[in-house]
Design an enzyme around this catalytic site. Sequence first.
Site, PDB file in Angstrom:
ATOM      1  N   GLU A 168      35.617  32.357  34.675  1.00 45.84           N
ATOM      2  CA  GLU A 168      37.064  33.769  34.478  1.00 45.84           C
ATOM      3  C   GLU A 168      37.707  33.281  33.663  1.00 45.84           C
ATOM      4  O   GLU A 168      38.436  32.663  34.035  1.00 45.84           O
ATOM      5  CB  GLU A 168      37.179  34.236  35.951  1.00 45.84           C
ATOM      6  CG  GLU A 168      37.870  35.321  35.598  1.00 45.84           C
ATOM      7  CD  GLU A 168      39.802  35.064  35.451  1.00 45.84           C
ATOM      8  OE1 GLU A 168      39.423  35.144  34.753  1.00 45.84           O
ATOM      9  OE2 GLU A 168      40.365  34.656  36.212  1.00 45.84           O
ATOM     10  N   CYS A 215      45.565  35.748  32.183  1.00 46.52           N
ATOM     11  CA  CYS A 215      44.657  36.407  31.532  1.00 46.52           C
ATOM     12  C   CYS A 215      44.048  38.482  32.130  1.00 46.52           C
ATOM     13  O   CYS A 215      43.421  38.848  30.500  1.00 46.52           O
ATOM     14  CB  CYS A 215      43.053  36.058  32.148  1.00 46.52           C
ATOM     15  SG  CYS A 215      43.338  36.572  34.376  1.00 46.52           S
TER      16      CYS A 215
HETATM   17  O1  LIG Z   1      45.382  34.704  34.365  1.00 51.15           O
HETATM   18  C1  LIG Z   1      44.822  35.847  35.041  1.00 51.15           C
HETATM   19  C2  LIG Z   1      45.514  36.207  36.299  1.00 51.15           C
HETATM   20  C3  LIG Z   1      44.643  36.382  37.359  1.00 51.15           C
HETATM   21  C4  LIG Z   1      44.710  37.120  38.723  1.00 51.15           C
HETATM   22  O2  LIG Z   1      45.958  37.893  38.840  1.00 51.15           O
HETATM   23  O3  LIG Z   1      44.032  37.478  39.861  1.00 51.15           O
END
Ligand SMILES: O=CCCC(=O)O
Length: 452
Positions: free
Chosen positions: A227, A261
Amino acid sequence: MIKSINPYTGETIKKYRQDTKSILNKKLKRAEKQYKVWRTHSLSSRAKFVRAIGQVLRENTDKYAAMITQEMGKPISQAKAEVEKCAWVCDYYADNAAEALQNEVIETDAYKSLVRYDPLGIILGVMPWNYPFWQVFRFAIPTLMAGNTVLLKHASNVMGCAELIEEAFNEAGFPEGCYQNLVISSKKVNSILKDDRVKAVSLTGSKPAGSAVASKASELIKPSVLELGGSNALVVFEDANLEETVKTCVQARFQNTGQSCIAGKRLLVQESVYLEFVEKFITQVRELKSGNPQDEDTFIGVMAREDLAEELEKQLEDSLTKGARLILGGKRRKTYFEPTVVIDVHKKARIFEEETFGPVMGITPFKTDLEAIDLVNRSKFGLGVSIFTEDYERAEALIGQFDDGAVFVNELVKSDPRLPFGGTKESGYGRELGTFGIKEFVNAKTVYFKKN
Ligand SMILES: O=CCCC(=O)O
């Protein structure tokens, strides 16, 4: 030694001695020994432990949130919400794992044939600092519920969180060896992955980290889930409800001080509503309260490290040389970066082409639906896209044309324990969460009975 530094005060919080070879070997042995027992637990027995850690999280929210805030500068109210979300993922899998992993009977010419989902063994998790509790729980809880044991290498700047997470597993009564924290630098990840007892790896982080770990994993023929980064677009069509959309887009970009992200990083607005939208957007961004991350009413904290803020500054400068106009913010003091808005961002600008991990929003106009689709898809990332329109038929017609792992209509892209989460292209592969997530680290075992 690994140092944990408070990005708001610059003070060293604690230094951590790295695990020696012999400590690491003991941890691997423990994880392997426990795996042989843990895999024989029923789903309802595993669920009891998972529910218990959810309870531990809720009882100690303040302690955990305080460490998140100290180590990476997240505003305290957002840190508390992060801990609560971790408890939610525990409840979700305690309630739903048994159904997700139940045998699937398939009619064949056999007396009985089916698929069962058995665990793989020790799974290594390599996790980042931006949601230092959530990213770990998102990976570890389904992985454990499926009967695996977990070794976790956390980011070097959040070793205090890493330690508290391991303590929480112990406090919840998990059998020894189910979940262990590795105090190592990233250089040592491959040597752990190489160990025969480790069966797979899940990494959340940057492309270079993902690429290094995934190449090693593929050389060793071990499964991996990645991820990685994202540069989600927020696409505002002319028929969107502008008031609601502005609120959602501000949240999408600026929560967690822009360090997510799945943050909305490229705001694409249809030309006919461009000026009106930009004006409303700036008004709301101006109202965001920056300050000490420890204060309950702070919304914008500091960035987790100064080098990250410097990099963001360079990306912003590049967009200005390519014709973008700065209309709010733009200044930086050490780890503090003002909430910043630039308009008329060109598709060749770095803030359009690269991931921006901080509180900078770039806005770009578009004319037609086709142009919007092209702007969204030209990104090398593919985590998610949000589209804003009151016309659901238009939305339905567009969804299939985006490359991303998720399309959210009139909502920011967010993770939810019930829904699969993951990307395409350089955002990685595999899925976390939901029933897809719990099946990443299992052996889908074919079983065939012949009756003589
Ligand atoms: O940086 C990523 C966020 C991840 C999330 O909110 O699950």
